[in-house]
Enzyme design. Structure first.
Site, PDB file in Angstrom:
ATOM      1  N   GLU A 175      21.641  89.062 -47.180  1.00 25.29           N
ATOM      2  CA  GLU A 175      21.531  89.318 -46.138  1.00 25.29           C
ATOM      3  C   GLU A 175      22.365  87.932 -44.838  1.00 25.29           C
ATOM      4  O   GLU A 175      22.029  86.996 -44.162  1.00 25.29           O
ATOM      5  CB  GLU A 175      20.210  88.102 -46.127  1.00 25.29           C
ATOM      6  CG  GLU A 175      19.733  89.630 -46.580  1.00 25.29           C
ATOM      7  CD  GLU A 175      17.578  88.928 -46.340  1.00 25.29           C
ATOM      8  OE1 GLU A 175      17.528  88.128 -46.150  1.00 25.29           O
ATOM      9  OE2 GLU A 175      17.033  89.511 -47.177  1.00 25.29           O
ATOM     10  N   GLU A 362      15.236  93.125 -53.405  1.00 28.46           N
ATOM     11  CA  GLU A 362      14.540  92.402 -52.616  1.00 28.46           C
ATOM     12  C   GLU A 362      13.468  92.705 -52.031  1.00 28.46           C
ATOM     13  O   GLU A 362      13.046  94.041 -51.380  1.00 28.46           O
ATOM     14  CB  GLU A 362      14.748  91.013 -51.861  1.00 28.46           C
ATOM     15  CG  GLU A 362      15.183  89.934 -51.993  1.00 28.46           C
ATOM     16  CD  GLU A 362      15.828  88.715 -51.491  1.00 28.46           C
ATOM     17  OE1 GLU A 362      15.179  88.702 -50.665  1.00 28.46           O
ATOM     18  OE2 GLU A 362      17.191  87.877 -51.407  1.00 28.46           O
TER      19      GLU A 362
HETATM   20  C1  GAL Z   1      15.227  86.441 -47.714  1.00 27.31           C
HETATM   21  C2  GAL Z   1      15.592  85.140 -48.478  1.00 27.31           C
HETATM   22  C3  GAL Z   1      15.472  85.387 -49.957  1.00 27.31           C
HETATM   23  C4  GAL Z   1      13.652  85.046 -49.536  1.00 27.31           C
HETATM   24  C5  GAL Z   1      13.154  85.816 -48.773  1.00 27.31           C
HETATM   25  C6  GAL Z   1      11.801  85.629 -48.311  1.00 27.31           C
HETATM   26  O1  GAL Z   1      15.422  86.554 -46.590  1.00 27.31           O
HETATM   27  O2  GAL Z   1      17.019  86.524 -49.077  1.00 27.31           O
HETATM   28  O3  GAL Z   1      15.931  84.111 -50.213  1.00 27.31           O
HETATM   29  O4  GAL Z   1      14.193  83.935 -49.099  1.00 27.31           O
HETATM   30  O5  GAL Z   1      13.848  86.552 -47.769  1.00 27.31           O
HETATM   31  O6  GAL Z   1      11.504  84.971 -47.537  1.00 27.31           O
END
Ligand code: GAL
Length: 450
Positions: A175, A362
């Site tokens: 990201e 994710e």
């Molecule tokens: C993403 C990030 C993670 C985690 C997740 C939840 O943006 O890659 O590290 O924090 O969000 O907020």
């Protein structure tokens, strides 16, 4: 009878034999041991020490103590039938000063983690940069210094040579829009820098590094699968008024297109007048060298955003209409629960013919979890995951090239500036005792993957 995919009970076979199922984590959020065994300082080590930066003054010095508990945590991954584990390497464990001398103890640690995964039949997926720049490099300008392309390439080569005999799946970066936006424009993440003069060079150097890192990996490990990850939210205008629609187009360009399009060879989105000063950082030949043919793109989606025109917001003249104000269901982060977001995102990125394959690297949600009689029942998270997966299935059945799904995240952990308050795990952690309790969502995932 009319069939409705939404009503089909979830079953992993519906996604096909080869679909990749996994779980994601990141070094800073779980490892702890922030100064153990020769590790250098990272920008998060410095940032968390500053007053008022992290909610409740929390820090990541112990986090979930994964550094010491990796075996029992990987045992839990095994117990939950999860075949793929995505985690990140901490640059300052490997190269304490960012460049130069390699810290063998750092290499040994990640070898232990990788080897233990392989011993249990779990496939390791490595992220090379999940936001923890060595502080020594930040002191030389960090992401605003073009020398970072050489620093990063050196680091990537060390990791490829050290772990590439066993690791087959790599993600160059996590990201970039978040670590440049929050860390170099808004100042709410490490290193806490603000303003356009930091943001613009950080953007371009991150883009250069994504391609340079990927090329380095491919040179050393021609047979490995190479990707990089992007955050993306489905964007809609607040109203049909032309100025809200135009604002939504700008926010979409900023959040969903800014980093991926140059890498696909499409240049920076022209809609973003905020990039007007970017030219001075782009050297001849750069826009060719930022192109890279990735084996896969990792997309990370949590929510959608509703956008309205805002005269007073500098550069972008748009603002997000908070989910709370819209009276929609929200998570503990205040993010809207909107399962169709992930469907629209898959459809959107499917329109780029340059993308070969997508993994959702994710997806997940934070809710207020509580221990009752030694159990943690989290029906909202189960429902969230089921509904999002239904939408993934719908997109896949319509031909989208999505071939994997990783839940964020294994255990509750250090959620950056929010500290330990938001719990995203499918395993509960008591941060006083480090006791783990598998939540209902963990049991649900184990059942799906059985
Ligand atoms: C993403 C990030 C993670 C985690 C997740 C939840 O943006 O890659 O590290 O924090 O969000 O907020």
């Amino acid at each position: 009878m009319k069939s409705n995919i939404q009503d089909t009970p979830l079953n992993k076979q519906l996604f096909g034999e080869d679909f990749i199922w996994g779980i994601s984590t990141a070094a800073v959020q779980i490892e702890g041991a922030h100064d153990a065994d020769g590790k250098g300082e990272s920008i998060w080590d410095v940032f968390t020490q500053k007053k008022g930066k992290i909610l409740n003054g929390h820090h990541h010095h112990i986090a979930t103590d994964f550094y010491n508990r990796y075996q029992s945590d990987i045992d839990l991954i095994k117990q939950l039938n999860i075949p793929n584990f995505r985690f990140s390497i901490s640059w300052s464990r490997i190269l304490p000063d960012g460049t130069g001398e390699v810290n063998q103890a750092g290499i040994d640690y990640y070898n232990r983690v990788i080897n233990y995964c392989i011993e249990l039949g779990i496939e390791p997926w490595l992220t090379l940069y999940h936001w923890d720049l060595p502080h020594a490099l930040e002191q030389q300008g960090g992401w605003t210094n073009r020398a970072i392309v050489d620093w990063f390439t050196e680091y990537v080569a060390v990791c490829a040579n050290a772990f590439g005999d066993r690791v087959k799946h790599w993600m160059v970066m996590n990201e970039p829009s978040v670590f440049t936006g929050a860390g170099y424009f808004l100042g709410i993440h490490a290193p806490g820098r603000k303003g356009i003069k930091n943001f613009l060079p950080a953007i371009h150097h991150a883009v250069l590094c994504i391609a340079a890192g990927a090329r380095t990996l491919r040179g050393i490990l021609p047979d490995s699968e190479i990707g990089t990850t992007f955050s993306c939210s489905y964007i809609e205008p607040y109203s049909a008024k032309p100025r809200d629609v135009a604002a939504a187009i700008r926010v979409d360009a900023l959040l969903n297109r800014l980093f991926i399009e140059p890498i696909l060879g499409l240049g920076y989105p022209a809609e973003l007048t905020v990039l007007a000063g970017m030219d001075k950082y782009i050297l001849p030949g750069d826009m060719d060298s930022v192109k890279f043919d990735f084996d896969f793109i990792g997309l990370q989606n949590y929510t959608r955003e509703i956008v309205e025109h805002s005269f007073f917001t500098p550069y972008i003249h748009a603002s997000l209409v908070k989910a709370e104000k819209r009276k929609v269901p929200i998570t503990a982060m205040g993010w809207e629960v909107y399962p169709a977001s992930i469907y629209h995102i898959l459809k959107k990125y499917d329109l780029y013919p340059q993308i070969r394959k997508v993994y959702l690297t994710e997806s997940g949600a934070a809710f207020k979890d509580e221990v009752v009689d030694d159990l943690v029942d989290d029906p909202k998270r189960v429902e969230y995951l089921q509904q999002y997966l239904q939408q993934v299935l719908k997109a896949k059945n319509e031909g989208c090239k999505v071939e994997g799904y990783f839940i964020w995240t294994l255990t509750d952990n250090f959620e950056w500036a929010e500290g330990y308050h938001p719990r995203f795990g499918i395993i509960y952690v008591d941060f006083e005792t480090q006791q783990r309790i598998i939540k209902s969502s963990g049991l649900w995932y184990a059942g799906l993957l059985r």
